[in-house]
Scaffold this motif. Structure first.
Motif, PDB file in Angstrom:
ATOM      1  N   MET A  81       0.794  -1.054   0.145  1.00 15.07           N
ATOM      2  CA  MET A  81       0.095  -0.007   0.153  1.00 15.07           C
ATOM      3  C   MET A  81       1.069   1.102   0.198  1.00 15.07           C
ATOM      4  SD  MET A  81      -2.726  -1.076   2.720  1.00 15.07           S
ATOM      5  CE  MET A  81      -3.977   0.352   2.607  1.00 15.07           C
ATOM      6  N   SER A  82       0.264   2.290  -0.651  1.00 16.26           N
ATOM      7  CA  SER A  82       1.171   3.598  -0.851  1.00 16.26           C
ATOM      8  C   SER A  82       0.776   4.134   0.465  1.00 16.26           C
ATOM      9  CB  SER A  82       0.619   4.471  -1.871  1.00 16.26           C
ATOM     10  OG  SER A  82      -0.403   4.841  -1.765  1.00 16.26           O
ATOM     11  N   ARG A  83       1.847   5.376   0.668  1.00 14.61           N
ATOM     12  CA  ARG A  83       1.672   6.197   1.981  1.00 14.61           C
ATOM     13  C   ARG A  83       0.378   6.474   1.956  1.00 14.61           C
ATOM     14  NH1 ARG A  83       7.061   8.201   3.864  1.00 14.61           N
ATOM     15  NH2 ARG A  83       8.093   7.592   1.886  1.00 14.61           N
ATOM     16  N   GLN A 104      -2.495   5.585   0.865  1.00 15.35           N
ATOM     17  CA  GLN A 104      -3.372   4.441   1.115  1.00 15.35           C
ATOM     18  C   GLN A 104      -3.432   4.063   2.456  1.00 15.35           C
ATOM     19  OE1 GLN A 104      -2.446   1.823  -1.886  1.00 15.35           O
ATOM     20  NE2 GLN A 104      -4.177   1.890  -3.033  1.00 15.35           N
TER      21      GLN A 104
END
Lengths: 258, 313
Positions: free
Chosen positions: B196-198, B200
């Motif tokens: 997951m991205s920052r 998200q």
């Protein structure tokens, strides 16, 4: 070399990691082939977990070469330079590697099935209904078909860890990392988690496992690596390392844990 | 020996002090009730009237100017809180940024807006056209594409929303920051390990869990904001307190009209208190093994408990 045509799943060459003046990893060399299970053992503070966290770039290595399935971790090679990967590229790489933590780290505000579904839905953008079906099948596989809608606080430690394994598997990873998965569990709950891991190994999953469970290492691992003070002291088959250790440090450690 | 003791009646400890205390409170309550509802005063001019003039309170309680003021008060509360919460989240995230310019800017914002009285800030925004007669969109130090006259754009209402919202943002930033810091780092790591991205991770994992810590003080802030909007009367906004003021400056019935306003503030804050309970209950999801009971469930449990005192509640 009969293996020269297969790309190792994990390849480490002289991997170093330091925090300021402290060297956590002092030149790690090792290789994990596809479908193999490697157990990392050693006293706490020996750098096992640090190395594991380097593999999916939760920690950035300070020097050396670390590659997963032929791709450098965190960097891309362009000519004679290494370019740091963008956040998005790092995320894409991490999505291919499953990780299971000592403290489970389940998301407490989500039910078991929501925990398992989150990765495929948010990261891969898979269809929700299909993912849910898969998630329920995974929970069934780890023996928790009756806990689908339970929140983590309603589960025992062993059950939580099995949900965590299902969560990692839901991403359909090509490599699984286990960071002392049974160390926070009551002794009677350890068996269930190890059984799930054995099943995974039998299905051909490539696994790197930091563990203190010597029985598991002996039974399941293709190779065992003993680390101390940030370096590999000894490695080989379980029979070699656990059964007939060559180094004094290894013998002393095994005498305490076996 | 033991059998004999088991058969003896027990005498509970007496609490005479409690009875005296209760009596004092009761007498005070009767006195308060009497002066509130059943007493009269004679003014210096020889006029005889009800002490609290309930008829006046009744007359103005739902008068147009009061109800319009109430609507404005509610609008100001909602708009300023929305602005404050959005700013608070942005500033909290900036404050935790590794970039020193970002976290420094957030620090400066919080330092300024928390360090000056909100009353002064409201007067400042009300008079903003004195320092910035126009506001333009364009290239910095270059040509301007679009210009607004601040004197007409920043009405008292706008000044109140901006002033209250910016001030609230500084407090909310600290509340949100505390919430974010309360979430275990393992949560972020687990989310990152899934790929997951920052953003998200912040939105799906950290903030929902931080809400458990953020919700109670935020409820407090909403109730506080409801009352702070009365300061907007100072910059001629026609909110509830100003409505009361407009009436009593004409009729001189100061206390009854202040009571009209107070009753409305109490009614709204009571509703908000109930709302706060349910919001907190919602965000407790997963943190507790069992949800805390709703007031209705509590009442029912008490009722059932009274009927069989031995039963477990």
């Amino acid at each position: 070399m009969s293996r020269s045509f297969t790309v190792p799943m994990v390849l480490a060459r002289n991997v170093r990691k330091s925090y300021g003046a402290f060297e956590a990893l002092r030149g790690i060399d090792l290789e994990v082939g596809p479908g193999q299970v490697m157990c990392l053992i050693g006293p706490s503070g020996s750098g096992k977990s640090t190395f594991l966290r380097c593999i999916n770039h939760l920690e950035k290595i300070s020097a050396g070469l670390l590659a997963v399935d032929g791709d450098l971790v965190g960097y891309r090679r362009g000519g004679d330079r290494l370019y740091e990967l963008r956040d998005r590229e790092v995320c894409a790489k991490r999505a291919e590697i499953g990780m299971v933590f000592q403290r489970f780290n389940l998301f407490p505000h989500m039910t078991a099935v929501q925990n398992v579904c989150l990765g495929p839905v948010t990261v891969k953008g898979d269809d929700k209904a299909a993912v849910r079906e898969r998630a329920i099948a995974l929970l069934d596989r780890v023996g928790l078909s009756d806990k689908v809608d339970s929140y983590p606080t309603q589960l025992s430690g062993g059950q939580q860890q099995r949900v965590a394994i299902a969560r990692a598997l839901a991403m359909q990873p090509k490599l699984m990392l286990f960071d002392e998965p049974t160390s926070a569990l009551d002794p009677e709950l350890v068996g269930d988690v190890l059984d799930v891991m054995k099943g995974l190994a039998n299905d051909g999953m490539t696994m790197v496992v930091v563990t203190h469970e010597m029985g598991f290492a002996r039974e399941v691992a293709d190779s065992v690596v003993f680390m101390d003070a940030g370096a590999v002291v000894e490695s080989g088959t379980p029979e070699q390392v656990l059964g007939n250790p060559q180094h004094e440090r290894t013998k002393a450690f095994l005498a305490k844990v076996l | 020996m033991n059998d004999e003791r088991a058969a003896l009646p027990t005498v509970p400890v007496r609490h005479p002090g409690r009875w005296v205390g209760a009596l004092v409170v009761l007498v005070l309550a009767v006195m308060a009730g009497h002066s509130l509802f059943f007493s009269d005063v004679t003014t210096a001019t020889g006029l005889h009237r009800e002490r609290f003039e309930w008829s006046v309170i009744n007359e103005y309680f739902t008068s147009d100017i009061i109800l319009r003021g109430l609507v404005v008060t509610l609008q100001l509360t909602v708009l300023a809180m929305v602005l404050g919460v959005v700013l608070g989240i942005v500033m909290a995230v900036l404050r935790l940024s590794p970039n020193p310019l970002m976290s420094g800017a957030s620090w400066l914002y919080i330092w300024f807006f928390r360090g000056t009285p909100v009353y002064v800030q409201l007067l400042f925004w009300y008079s903003i056209s004195y320092v910035f007669p126009t506001l333009s969109l364009g290239i910095p130090f270059g040509p301007e594409f679009f210009t607004v006259n601040m004197n007409t754009a920043v009405t008292p209402y706008v000044a109140a929303v901006v002033g209250l919202g910016l001030n609230e943002g500084a407090y909310m930033a600290e509340i949100v920051r505390a919430g974010i810091l309360s979430v275990d780092e393992g949560q972020t790591e687990a989310a990152q390990a899934l790929g997951m991205s920052r953003l998200q991770t912040m939105r799906r994992i950290v903030l929902p869990q931080a809400m458990r810590v953020i919700a109670p003080p935020t409820g407090n802030e909403v109730i506080s904001m409801l009352k702070t909007t009365s300061l907007a009367a100072a910059i001629t906004v026609g909110e509830l307190t100003n409505g009361a003021k407009i009436i009593y400056s004409r009729t001189y019935e100061v206390i009854p009209l202040l009571m009209v306003a107070s009753f409305w503030y109490l009614i709204v804050s009571s509703v908000l208190t109930v709302g706060q309970y349910y919001v907190e209950r919602y965000f407790a999801k997963g943190a507790l093994r069992e949800m805390p009971p709703t007031p209705a469930q509590k009442l029912r449990a008490k009722f059932v408990g009274l009927r069989n005192p031995g039963g477990v509640r």
